[in-house]
Design a protein around this motif. Structure first.
Motif, PDB file in Angstrom:
ATOM      1  N   GLN A 158       0.710  -1.177   0.060  1.00 44.36           N
ATOM      2  CA  GLN A 158       0.014   0.013   0.159  1.00 44.36           C
ATOM      3  C   GLN A 158       0.865   1.220  -0.051  1.00 44.36           C
ATOM      4  OE1 GLN A 158      -2.446   0.545   3.459  1.00 44.36           O
ATOM      5  NE2 GLN A 158      -3.491   2.324   2.679  1.00 44.36           N
ATOM      6  N   THR A 159       1.960   1.453   0.876  1.00 44.56           N
ATOM      7  CA  THR A 159       2.683   2.699   0.834  1.00 44.56           C
ATOM      8  C   THR A 159       3.536   2.785  -0.362  1.00 44.56           C
ATOM      9  OG1 THR A 159       4.392   1.304   2.110  1.00 44.56           O
ATOM     10  CG2 THR A 159       2.885   2.608   3.280  1.00 44.56           C
ATOM     11  N   PHE A 160       3.793   1.777  -0.894  1.00 43.60           N
ATOM     12  CA  PHE A 160       4.644   1.860  -2.233  1.00 43.60           C
ATOM     13  C   PHE A 160       3.997   2.478  -3.302  1.00 43.60           C
ATOM     14  CE2 PHE A 160       6.538   0.224  -6.279  1.00 43.60           C
ATOM     15  CZ  PHE A 160       7.855   0.447  -6.117  1.00 43.60           C
ATOM     16  N   ALA A 161       2.593   1.880  -3.402  1.00 45.32           N
ATOM     17  CA  ALA A 161       1.691   2.259  -4.477  1.00 45.32           C
ATOM     18  C   ALA A 161       1.352   3.563  -4.281  1.00 45.32           C
ATOM     19  CB  ALA A 161       0.628   1.275  -4.650  1.00 45.32           C
ATOM     20  N   GLU A 162       0.852   4.206  -3.042  1.00 44.89           N
ATOM     21  CA  GLU A 162       0.329   5.446  -2.929  1.00 44.89           C
ATOM     22  C   GLU A 162       1.375   6.356  -3.060  1.00 44.89           C
ATOM     23  OE1 GLU A 162      -1.588   5.081   0.943  1.00 44.89           O
ATOM     24  OE2 GLU A 162      -3.608   4.012   0.098  1.00 44.89           O
ATOM     25  N   LYS A 163       2.675   5.898  -2.596  1.00 45.77           N
ATOM     26  CA  LYS A 163       3.853   6.962  -2.873  1.00 45.77           C
ATOM     27  C   LYS A 163       4.039   7.217  -4.311  1.00 45.77           C
ATOM     28  CE  LYS A 163       8.074   5.426  -3.075  1.00 45.77           C
ATOM     29  NZ  LYS A 163       9.355   4.576  -2.628  1.00 45.77           N
ATOM     30  N   HIS A 164       3.374   6.415  -5.187  1.00 48.96           N
ATOM     31  CA  HIS A 164       3.493   6.815  -6.668  1.00 48.96           C
ATOM     32  C   HIS A 164       2.211   7.392  -7.079  1.00 48.96           C
ATOM     33  CE1 HIS A 164       7.134   4.084  -6.495  1.00 48.96           C
ATOM     34  NE2 HIS A 164       7.431   4.796  -7.424  1.00 48.96           N
ATOM     35  N   GLY A 165       1.200   7.743  -6.298  1.00 51.58           N
ATOM     36  CA  GLY A 165       0.180   8.447  -6.599  1.00 51.58           C
ATOM     37  C   GLY A 165      -0.939   7.320  -6.985  1.00 51.58           C
ATOM     38  N   TYR A 166      -0.892   6.136  -6.727  1.00 50.80           N
ATOM     39  CA  TYR A 166      -1.769   5.151  -7.093  1.00 50.80           C
ATOM     40  C   TYR A 166      -2.600   4.726  -5.893  1.00 50.80           C
ATOM     41  CZ  TYR A 166       1.120   4.734 -11.403  1.00 50.80           C
ATOM     42  OH  TYR A 166       1.669   5.096 -12.573  1.00 50.80           O
ATOM     43  N   SER A 167      -3.928   3.935  -6.329  1.00 53.24           N
ATOM     44  CA  SER A 167      -4.630   3.535  -5.203  1.00 53.24           C
ATOM     45  C   SER A 167      -4.775   1.827  -5.309  1.00 53.24           C
ATOM     46  CB  SER A 167      -6.301   4.095  -5.285  1.00 53.24           C
ATOM     47  OG  SER A 167      -6.752   3.783  -6.479  1.00 53.24           O
ATOM     48  N   VAL A 168      -5.042   1.310  -3.816  1.00 53.34           N
ATOM     49  CA  VAL A 168      -5.042  -0.040  -3.955  1.00 53.34           C
ATOM     50  C   VAL A 168      -6.371  -0.579  -3.911  1.00 53.34           C
ATOM     51  CG1 VAL A 168      -4.189  -2.138  -2.882  1.00 53.34           C
ATOM     52  CG2 VAL A 168      -2.627  -0.094  -2.842  1.00 53.34           C
ATOM     53  N   VAL A 169      -6.852  -1.465  -4.644  1.00 53.48           N
ATOM     54  CA  VAL A 169      -8.291  -2.174  -4.618  1.00 53.48           C
ATOM     55  C   VAL A 169      -8.267  -2.834  -3.183  1.00 53.48           C
ATOM     56  CG1 VAL A 169      -9.742  -3.748  -5.367  1.00 53.48           C
ATOM     57  CG2 VAL A 169      -8.755  -2.116  -7.026  1.00 53.48           C
ATOM     58  N   ARG A 170      -9.231  -2.749  -2.640  1.00 51.68           N
ATOM     59  CA  ARG A 170      -9.287  -3.625  -1.233  1.00 51.68           C
ATOM     60  C   ARG A 170     -10.401  -4.744  -1.091  1.00 51.68           C
ATOM     61  NH1 ARG A 170      -8.262   1.152   3.510  1.00 51.68           N
ATOM     62  NH2 ARG A 170      -6.630   2.146   2.296  1.00 51.68           N
ATOM     63  N   GLU A 171     -11.199  -4.730  -2.175  1.00 45.92           N
ATOM     64  CA  GLU A 171     -12.392  -5.811  -1.935  1.00 45.92           C
ATOM     65  C   GLU A 171     -11.985  -7.137  -2.568  1.00 45.92           C
ATOM     66  OE1 GLU A 171     -14.354  -1.949  -2.659  1.00 45.92           O
ATOM     67  OE2 GLU A 171     -12.601  -2.665  -3.598  1.00 45.92           O
ATOM     68  N   PHE A 172     -10.798  -7.249  -3.213  1.00 45.08           N
ATOM     69  CA  PHE A 172      -9.979  -8.628  -3.481  1.00 45.08           C
ATOM     70  C   PHE A 172      -8.620  -8.731  -2.876  1.00 45.08           C
ATOM     71  CE2 PHE A 172     -13.235  -7.295  -6.603  1.00 45.08           C
ATOM     72  CZ  PHE A 172     -14.006  -8.571  -6.741  1.00 45.08           C
ATOM     73  N   CYS A 173      -8.253  -9.931  -2.668  1.00 46.79           N
ATOM     74  CA  CYS A 173      -6.958  -9.956  -2.061  1.00 46.79           C
ATOM     75  C   CYS A 173      -6.258 -11.308  -2.440  1.00 46.79           C
ATOM     76  CB  CYS A 173      -7.392 -10.336  -0.483  1.00 46.79           C
ATOM     77  SG  CYS A 173      -8.254 -11.465  -0.171  1.00 46.79           S
ATOM     78  N   GLY A 174      -5.092 -11.480  -2.102  1.00 46.91           N
ATOM     79  CA  GLY A 174      -4.446 -12.669  -2.329  1.00 46.91           C
ATOM     80  C   GLY A 174      -5.172 -14.025  -1.372  1.00 46.91           C
ATOM     81  N   HIS A 175      -4.471 -15.172  -1.645  1.00 48.81           N
ATOM     82  CA  HIS A 175      -5.276 -16.272  -0.666  1.00 48.81           C
ATOM     83  C   HIS A 175      -4.342 -17.315  -0.672  1.00 48.81           C
ATOM     84  CE1 HIS A 175      -5.726 -18.417  -4.931  1.00 48.81           C
ATOM     85  NE2 HIS A 175      -5.966 -17.065  -5.200  1.00 48.81           N
ATOM     86  N   GLY A 176      -4.617 -18.147   0.486  1.00 48.74           N
ATOM     87  CA  GLY A 176      -4.044 -19.504   0.498  1.00 48.74           C
ATOM     88  C   GLY A 176      -4.157 -20.211  -0.567  1.00 48.74           C
ATOM     89  N   ILE A 177      -3.402 -21.429  -0.749  1.00 48.75           N
ATOM     90  CA  ILE A 177      -3.557 -22.205  -2.088  1.00 48.75           C
ATOM     91  C   ILE A 177      -2.947 -23.498  -2.015  1.00 48.75           C
ATOM     92  CG2 ILE A 177      -1.557 -21.384  -3.314  1.00 48.75           C
ATOM     93  CD1 ILE A 177      -3.375 -21.670  -6.136  1.00 48.75           C
ATOM     94  N   GLY A 178      -3.478 -24.726  -2.467  1.00 48.30           N
ATOM     95  CA  GLY A 178      -2.917 -26.055  -2.448  1.00 48.30           C
ATOM     96  C   GLY A 178      -4.082 -26.924  -3.197  1.00 48.30           C
ATOM     97  N   ARG A 179      -4.287 -27.848  -2.558  1.00 48.48           N
ATOM     98  CA  ARG A 179      -5.180 -28.595  -3.410  1.00 48.48           C
ATOM     99  C   ARG A 179      -6.575 -27.912  -3.550  1.00 48.48           C
ATOM    100  NH1 ARG A 179      -4.299 -33.812  -3.784  1.00 48.48           N
ATOM    101  NH2 ARG A 179      -2.690 -35.019  -2.640  1.00 48.48           N
ATOM    102  N   LYS A 180      -6.802 -26.998  -2.695  1.00 42.67           N
ATOM    103  CA  LYS A 180      -8.090 -26.111  -2.924  1.00 42.67           C
ATOM    104  C   LYS A 180      -7.504 -24.696  -3.743  1.00 42.67           C
ATOM    105  CE  LYS A 180     -10.820 -27.639   0.949  1.00 42.67           C
ATOM    106  NZ  LYS A 180     -11.648 -27.345   1.918  1.00 42.67           N
ATOM    107  N   PHE A 181      -8.396 -24.195  -4.585  1.00 43.06           N
ATOM    108  CA  PHE A 181      -8.065 -23.030  -5.408  1.00 43.06           C
ATOM    109  C   PHE A 181      -7.740 -21.964  -4.502  1.00 43.06           C
ATOM    110  CE2 PHE A 181      -9.592 -20.791  -9.611  1.00 43.06           C
ATOM    111  CZ  PHE A 181      -8.510 -19.971  -9.544  1.00 43.06           C
TER     112      PHE A 181
END
Length: 277
Positions: A158-181
């Motif tokens: 977040q701090t890196f993106a905002e330092k460059h004047g951009y915004s971060v989408v908050r409704e979607f995220c990374g996730h654990g992964i393995g046998r399940k998607f």
């Protein structure tokens, strides 16, 4: 749902699946050019996964609760589409940017990665957004090690993106992964240091920031297809994604391949550590 910790044998399965996801993106790279349709890219991806790699397209027919089954073998998000863009018959044109998000299942294990592509000559603003988003992902990855918390990763992105004047989408995220998607934990791309789950060896998850050139607000896509997400202000959006395993001493990126873009110079070089059982 609790976090699953993978042993050395399980990490090896994910290493294979992750490498294949990266190699699929390598294969698709020369086809991303003006005049090609995202449906044509989808067909190329599907055939390569099934006939060459022996993988199952994880997105094809995928449908969590309250979603229609996803109809294609990868996601193609163009320009102001944030994520989950469905391939169609509209040709890509010079100046477009497009995210290809691929997930294959190999021997029951998922490999998930995405990259941004510039279609022909693009504007300086589009190129800068794609580059900063790539670097923001790596700002998160390089923080991964035992004892760090997920909030530390989100804060770095977040701090890196905002330092460059951009915004971060908050409704979607990374996730654990393995046998399940999609498994626990959820990996936010914003946050406060020292918060959320503590990283431990054997955790495997994606880091996949979605960063907008305008405001962070999003809405359902105009197609009303049940999947596509777009920026509310119609500004450009970019995303990159890698799969990362937490090792005893740091991290291993599982989706690197021969054609992966160079790792940014600010990332400390390291030898990937093997995860012990």
């Amino acid at each position: 749902m609790s976090i699953t910790y993978k042993n050395a044998e399980e990490i090896e399965h994910l290493r294979v699946a992750g490498r294949l996801a990266g190699e699929l993106l390598d294969y698709l790279t020369p086809f991303v050019k003006p005049g090609v349709t995202t449906n044509e890219i989808n067909q190329l991806a599907h055939d390569y996964m099934v006939e060459v790699q022996g993988t199952v397209p994880a997105t094809l027919g995928y449908g969590p609760p309250n979603y229609p089954p996803y109809p294609k073998s990868l996601c193609t998000s163009v320009n102001h589409q944030v994520c989950h863009g469905i391939p169609n018959d509209k040709p890509l044109k010079k100046g477009d940017i497009v995210n290809l998000d691929v997930t294959g299942i190999k021997d029951g294990w998922h490999g998930d990665s995405s990259r941004m592509f510039l279609v022909g000559e693009c504007s300086i603003a589009a190129k800068r957004l794609c580059q900063v988003t790539y670097e923001a992902m790596w700002q998160g990855i390089m923080r991964v090690k035992p004892g760090v918390r997920l909030g530390d990763i989100g804060f770095a992105i977040q701090t890196f993106a905002e330092k460059h004047g951009y915004s971060v989408v908050r409704e979607f995220c990374g996730h654990g992964i393995g046998r399940k998607f999609h498994e626990e934990p959820q990996v936010m791309h914003y946050g406060r240091p020292g918060t959320m789950e503590e990283l431990k060896p054997g955790m495997v998850f994606t880091i996949e920031p979605m960063i907008n050139i305008g405001k962070r607000d999003i809405k359902d896509g105009a197609e009303k297809d049940g999947w596509s997400i777009v920026t509310r202000d119609h500004s450009l959006s970019a995303q990159w994604e890698h799969m990362v395993a937490v090792t005893e001493t740091g991290y291993e990126v599982l989706t690197l391949s021969a054609g992966s873009p160079p790792i940014p110079d600010f990332v400390p070089q390291h030898q990937p550590a093997q995860v012990n059982a």
